[in-house]
Design an enzyme around this catalytic site. Sequence first.
Site, PDB file in Angstrom:
ATOM      1  N   CYS A 256       5.127   0.824  -4.871  1.00 50.93           N
ATOM      2  CA  CYS A 256       4.140   0.358  -5.850  1.00 50.93           C
ATOM      3  C   CYS A 256       4.750   0.205  -7.249  1.00 50.93           C
ATOM      4  O   CYS A 256       4.122  -0.357  -8.144  1.00 50.93           O
ATOM      5  CB  CYS A 256       2.949   1.310  -5.913  1.00 50.93           C
ATOM      6  SG  CYS A 256       2.077   1.385  -4.347  1.00 50.93           S
TER       7      CYS A 256
ATOM      8  N   HIS B 198      -0.480  -5.960  -9.562  1.00 48.11           N
ATOM      9  CA  HIS B 198      -0.281  -4.842 -10.487  1.00 48.11           C
ATOM     10  C   HIS B 198       1.051  -4.163 -10.166  1.00 48.11           C
ATOM     11  O   HIS B 198       1.764  -4.524  -9.235  1.00 48.11           O
ATOM     12  CB  HIS B 198      -1.449  -3.843 -10.464  1.00 48.11           C
ATOM     13  CG  HIS B 198      -1.596  -3.017  -9.234  1.00 48.11           C
ATOM     14  ND1 HIS B 198      -2.294  -1.840  -9.230  1.00 48.11           N
ATOM     15  CD2 HIS B 198      -1.154  -3.205  -7.966  1.00 48.11           C
ATOM     16  CE1 HIS B 198      -2.286  -1.333  -8.002  1.00 48.11           C
ATOM     17  NE2 HIS B 198      -1.603  -2.130  -7.230  1.00 48.11           N
TER      18      HIS B 198
ATOM     19  N   GLU C   5      -9.057  -1.300  -1.741  1.00 50.62           N
ATOM     20  CA  GLU C   5      -7.735  -1.861  -2.036  1.00 50.62           C
ATOM     21  C   GLU C   5      -7.068  -2.439  -0.795  1.00 50.62           C
ATOM     22  O   GLU C   5      -6.434  -3.486  -0.834  1.00 50.62           O
ATOM     23  CB  GLU C   5      -6.863  -0.744  -2.617  1.00 50.62           C
ATOM     24  CG  GLU C   5      -5.529  -1.233  -3.108  1.00 50.62           C
ATOM     25  CD  GLU C   5      -4.659  -0.100  -3.626  1.00 50.62           C
ATOM     26  OE1 GLU C   5      -4.942   0.383  -4.734  1.00 50.62           O
ATOM     27  OE2 GLU C   5      -3.711   0.313  -2.941  1.00 50.62           O
TER      28      GLU C   5
ATOM     29  N   HIS D 158       3.332  -6.434  -7.180  1.00 50.12           N
ATOM     30  CA  HIS D 158       2.796  -6.703  -5.839  1.00 50.12           C
ATOM     31  C   HIS D 158       1.295  -6.873  -6.036  1.00 50.12           C
ATOM     32  O   HIS D 158       0.797  -6.716  -7.153  1.00 50.12           O
ATOM     33  CB  HIS D 158       3.130  -5.570  -4.862  1.00 50.12           C
ATOM     34  CG  HIS D 158       2.408  -4.301  -5.166  1.00 50.12           C
ATOM     35  ND1 HIS D 158       2.821  -3.436  -6.159  1.00 50.12           N
ATOM     36  CD2 HIS D 158       1.278  -3.766  -4.660  1.00 50.12           C
ATOM     37  CE1 HIS D 158       1.994  -2.411  -6.224  1.00 50.12           C
ATOM     38  NE2 HIS D 158       1.036  -2.583  -5.336  1.00 50.12           N
TER      39      HIS D 158
ATOM     40  N   ASP E  40      -9.866 -11.583 -11.283  1.00 52.05           N
ATOM     41  CA  ASP E  40      -9.419 -12.433 -10.170  1.00 52.05           C
ATOM     42  C   ASP E  40      -8.173 -13.234 -10.534  1.00 52.05           C
ATOM     43  O   ASP E  40      -8.145 -13.922 -11.559  1.00 52.05           O
ATOM     44  CB  ASP E  40     -10.533 -13.397  -9.764  1.00 52.05           C
ATOM     45  CG  ASP E  40     -10.189 -14.105  -8.468  1.00 52.05           C
ATOM     46  OD1 ASP E  40      -9.565 -13.481  -7.588  1.00 52.05           O
ATOM     47  OD2 ASP E  40     -10.547 -15.287  -8.331  1.00 52.05           O
ATOM     48  N   HIS E  41      -7.165 -13.163  -9.664  1.00 53.52           N
ATOM     49  CA  HIS E  41      -5.890 -13.857  -9.866  1.00 53.52           C
ATOM     50  C   HIS E  41      -5.231 -13.457 -11.193  1.00 53.52           C
ATOM     51  O   HIS E  41      -4.546 -14.246 -11.819  1.00 53.52           O
ATOM     52  CB  HIS E  41      -6.072 -15.388  -9.790  1.00 53.52           C
ATOM     53  CG  HIS E  41      -6.228 -15.887  -8.383  1.00 53.52           C
ATOM     54  ND1 HIS E  41      -7.399 -15.785  -7.692  1.00 53.52           N
ATOM     55  CD2 HIS E  41      -5.346 -16.493  -7.536  1.00 53.52           C
ATOM     56  CE1 HIS E  41      -7.249 -16.313  -6.486  1.00 53.52           C
ATOM     57  NE2 HIS E  41      -6.026 -16.743  -6.351  1.00 53.52           N
TER      58      HIS E  41
END
Lengths: 137, 137, 137, 137, 137, 137
Positions: E33, E14, E124, E39, E79-80
Site C-alpha cells: 500500500c 491512494h 474497499e 494503487h 470519484d477518479h
Amino acid sequence: MVYLTRREHFNGAHRLFNPDWTEEQNDEVFGKCANKNWHGHNFDVFVTVKGEPNPDTGFIMNAHELAKIMKREIVERLDHKNFNMDVPELKGVLPSTENVVKQIWKWIAPHITTCQLHCIKLVETENIYVEYYGETS
Amino acid sequence: MVYLTRREHFNGAHRLFNPDWTEEQNDEVFGKCANKNWHGHNFDVFVTVKGEPNPDTGFIMNAHELAKIMKREIVERLDHKNFNMDVPELKGVLPSTENVVKQIWKWIAPHITTCQLHCIKLVETENIYVEYYGETS
Amino acid sequence: MVYLTRREHFNGAHRLFNPDWTEEQNDEVFGKCANKNWHGHNFDVFVTVKGEPNPDTGFIMNAHELAKIMKREIVERLDHKNFNMDVPELKGVLPSTENVVKQIWKWIAPHITTCQLHCIKLVETENIYVEYYGETS
Amino acid sequence: MVYLTRREHFNGAHRLFNPDWTEEQNDEVFGKCANKNWHGHNFDVFVTVKGEPNPDTGFIMNAHELAKIMKREIVERLDHKNFNMDVPELKGVLPSTENVVKQIWKWIAPHITTCQLHCIKLVETENIYVEYYGETS
Amino acid sequence: MVYLTRREHFNGAHRLFNPDWTEEQNDEVFGKCANKNWHGHNFDVFVTVKGEPNPDTGFIMNAHELAKIMKREIVERLDHKNFNMDVPELKGVLPSTENVVKQIWKWIAPHITTCQLHCIKLVETENIYVEYYGETS
Amino acid sequence: MVYLTRREHFNGAHRLFNPDWTEEQNDEVFGKCANKNWHGHNFDVFVTVKGEPNPDTGFIMNAHELAKIMKREIVERLDHKNFNMDVPELKGVLPSTENVVKQIWKWIAPHITTCQLHCIKLVETENIYVEYYGETS
C-alpha cells in the site's frame, strides 16, 4: 446471545402515489415510482432472531422452521402480488419499502416464540434497503 | 478480437398471459406470473460488443458511449414501466424475458457501428437469465 | 435462438483421493482435498438450454419446468450427500467438480426434449467453476 | 470509534445429530443435516474490530495483521476439516453454525489487543448466517 | 424507527505512507500500500439514515434526494481522484479507509436534516470494509 | 471437453491518456479516466482452461497449480501497481482494460501446457468487463 439470519425472496409490483395530491405533486415527490401502470422489484427479505443456542440442538431456532414461517407469512402474501391491490393489510397504506417492512414485522413477530425477533431487513434493489427493529428500537 | 461488456439496470412490471387461452390454461402454464394485477422485477442487462482495440484509445468502443446508448435505448424505454402496457414495441407480444431480450437487440443493434454487437444478456432474478446472439446465431 | 439459464443450489461432502496411490502421492496432488474425514462445499449449478421462443408462451422452455427437472435430477441426488459414498453413479469415480458436472449432464439431458441442452456450469467456490457442453463440444 | 471488518473463507464438513436421541428424533429435528455420511459448506467468516484510528497509521488495526490472525486461528483449524472429528475444541459439541461462531470468538479474542473485538459473523450459505458479539452482548 | 440505506460507487487512487518515517518503516507497516506510484480501488459507500416514515410519502427520506446528496458530497469529490493529492479535506491526513469514512461523515451530516444520519459504511474490497457511526458512538 | 475457471484479484492505478493528443482531446475521449493524478480499481481476473479430465485425478488441470501460475504471472506483476509506470510490458501502451487483458494472455499462455488456455476475463467494475480468447478467436 447469538443472532441468526435467514433470507427469502419474492417479487411484486407497486406504485407510489398519494391520492390526496395532484398528479404534479405525485410526480415531483415519487418520480417514475408514480407510474400509473405499476413497476416492480425482486425483493430479498432477511429475518434476524436472537437467543441462546439450545444445548440439545445447537440452534437458537431451527433455520428450517424459520424458513417455513417466512414462506407462509411473507412469501405467500407478497410474491408475484401487487402491493397496492392484492394485500389486505396494505390497503390504504403507501406501499413504500419502509411501510412494507413494518407490516412484515407484524406478520412475523407472533410466530417467534422460543427466541426473540431482532430485525427485518428488506432489500429493494442492490442500492437501497431498509431495516426495522420493532417498536421499541 | 476482444469482447467488452457493460451492465445497466432497470425495473418494471409485467404479466404473462395468452389472451387466446382460458384463465385455467393461463394459470396452468404461467402460474403466479399470470396474476392479473401484475408483478415485477429488477432487471440487469448486459450488452457485449466485440472488435479490435483502437490503437489511439485502447478501446473497442468507449464504455461511456456504450452506457449512453444503453440508457437511451433500454433504460428510458423500460425502467419503471409496465411491459404489457407502456412499451409500443412489445404490444401484442408476450413480454417473457426471451421476447424482451430479442426486442432489446433490435433497439441496440443499429447504434453499434464501429464494432460488432455480440450478445445481450437479461437477468430477471438471481436464478434466471436469458442470452441472445442475434438472428444468425 | 435464445439461451435460457436456471440456477439451483446444493451442498455436499467429498474427498479427492486416488485409491491406487500412496497417501503421500494423494497429499501431493490433492492437498487438503484428500483429508480422510471429508470436507464440503455449497454448490451452485446453472443449466442452460437453447431454442426458439414458442409463440404461444414466449418461452424456450417453462423455467418452472426446468426448475422441477433440476430439483429432481440434481438436488435430490446430491444435496446434503457425500459424493464418494451416497451417489451410485459416482461410485468408483473421482468426484472432482469436472467429473460431477459430466454426470449432471447425463442426468439432465434425457429430460430436455422440447429444446436443446446447451451447458451445465457447476460453481464450487466463488473462485472456481467448471462448464460442460456435452460430448460433441 | 470506527469499525473495521475483514473476511476470510474456509470450507468443511459436518453432521448435526444428537447422540442421546434416536435416529427418528435426529431426522425430525436435523433433517438432511443428520446424514451420517456428512455434508459440507463454503463458509465466509467476517471479524469486526473497533477503536480509534492510530494517528501514525490511520488504522484501527492493520488489516494485514488481522488477516494473519484469522488465517492462523480460524482457517488453519477449520479449512477442509470435518468439524465433528478434526477439531479438538468442538469435540462433544453440536457443530451448529451457532456453536462454531462462539468457538471462533474464543480463538480470536485473545489476539485482539490494541483495539476491541466487536463481532464475528459466520455465513453458511447465501441464505443463512449467524453473528456473535461475545458474552456481554 | 426505520433505517434506510443507499449505496453509491466511486473509484480512486491512494498511497499509504507516513512522511515522518523512513522508507523501511513505511514498507514494514503499509507493505504494497506504500507503493510510491499509487494503487487504487473501486469503493462502495453506504449511507444509513433513520427516522419515522412520513405518513404522506411513506418515506423516512426520499431515496432519490439521498442519492443526490451522496453524488454531490461524496462521488464528485472522490470519484477518479487521487485521495492524497486531489482532495483538500484529506491533505495532511493518511488516507486510510478509516480516515476517509470519517471525512465522508463530515460531508454528509449537514445535509441530513429531516431525519438522523446513522452510519457510513465504506467497502474497499470484497474482503475489507469500515463503518462509522459519528462522534457519539 | 470440460472448461475450468479460476479467479484471482488485484488492484492497481492507471490513467488513460494519449500523449499525441491535446489535453482537450484526452478529456473529451477519456473523461475522468484522464485525471493526471491517477485513479484505480479492484480487478477480478478469471482464467479459463479446457481439456479432458485426467482419469487419475479427475482434473483438467490442478486448480491449485492454476492459482499458483495466476499469482506469479498476474498478481505479482499488477497488484498494487501503477499500470502506466510500474509494468515494463505495458510501457508505451494505453493501459485500457482491453490492452491489459491481451497482455495477461501473453503472460499466462506459455504456462498452460497440459490443457488449452481458452479465455481471460478481466472485470474492472461491477458494470464493465472484457474477455479475450487469443489471436485465433
